[in-house]
Design an enzyme around this catalytic site. Sequence first.
Site, PDB file in Angstrom:
ATOM      1  N   GLU A  69       0.813  -1.210   0.000  1.00  0.00           N
ATOM      2  CA  GLU A  69       0.000   0.000   0.000  1.00  0.00           C
ATOM      3  C   GLU A  69       0.848   1.262   0.000  1.00  0.00           C
ATOM      4  O   GLU A  69       0.491   2.253  -0.648  1.00  0.00           O
ATOM      5  CB  GLU A  69      -0.943  -0.004   1.212  1.00  0.00           C
ATOM      6  N   HIS A 138     -10.320  -6.025  10.692  1.00  0.00           N
ATOM      7  CA  HIS A 138     -10.836  -5.663   9.374  1.00  0.00           C
ATOM      8  C   HIS A 138     -12.234  -5.049   9.446  1.00  0.00           C
ATOM      9  O   HIS A 138     -12.956  -5.056   8.449  1.00  0.00           O
ATOM     10  CB  HIS A 138     -10.899  -6.898   8.458  1.00  0.00           C
TER      11      HIS A 138
END
Length: 345
Positions: A69, A138
């Site tokens: 990322e 998450h």
Amino acid sequence: MTEQVLESGTKEIRFRQAIATALADEMRADKSVMIFGEDVAVAEGPFKTSEGLLQEFGPLRVRDTPISEMAFTGAAVGAAIMGMRPVVEIMFMEFLGVALDQLVTEAAKMRYLSNGMLSVPMVVRASCGSGLGFGSQHSQTLENWVSATPGLKVITPSDAQSAYSLLRAAIQDPDPVMFLETRVLYADRGPVDTSLKMEIGKARVLRTGKDITLVSMGQMVKVCHEAIKISGIDAELIDLATIVPWDRQTVLESVKKTGRLVVVEEAPLSGGWGSEILAATTSKLFSSLKAAPFRITTPDVPVPYSGTLEARYIPTAQDIARQLTESLKNGLTPKQWWEIEGLSS
């Protein structure tokens, strides 16, 4: 991508399809728009939010990236400075943690550091939120990671229409935008008018009322609708949509009319975005308030994996209705559910 065309000319599509449609429409309108992310091309996105884009626009504009990322967010910053309009997809909001420096230190500061000579017209999209059993690592919303960053706009749509219109506005914006997509809404259907424009920083009054002002966003907007039905209270419901910059005028005008304010968040009590709204409202309208403003939030604990516990963790329509009713009845700030059950003081 299946869709239903309504008599009004709008399309009945899912939230995730609204995202894909907005991306496609912007890519057709502007050749500088491109997409970076893990599995966004061949797999059409982990949540199918880039469905059909690779086939139409090709691998130069729809790019699968390595699992880094920081690398592809940094590449997007550079591409934006050089004139492109990249849209970065972060699979889960938590994964942005390894790329925060590129977003909040580089992208958000570039216009200031260059004395206005450079801009970074990029969008970082991320799925977020609880309700689908993805566990504590998450399922967070994490707006507070980015909402205190000058130079960065932060958006959370609540339905297919706002997802479509606000994503197009975000891509067109000359500065970086964080676009948070509540994951549990991806499958929800709703009407989308592709000609309808929405302004970043402008809230929507979804229901007018005179008894109390209810402010929320994301999946909590739908829950608030249900809570109003259950309680029978004549509440004014505002979908904030943009956290930064938030629509002070719409919120303050509503609270001035009703004299009461409740903010409903899918976020822990400590450090939530609603604290800023309560502080500003209390400061500006103290003499107009009929009762102390308060927030309805999640507890200060990780999101549970258990479906039963996760459903209890998120504010429910029944609990919101209870707190609204109690507040109107006695003018006091009601207790959160975990306080009532003796789990925390």
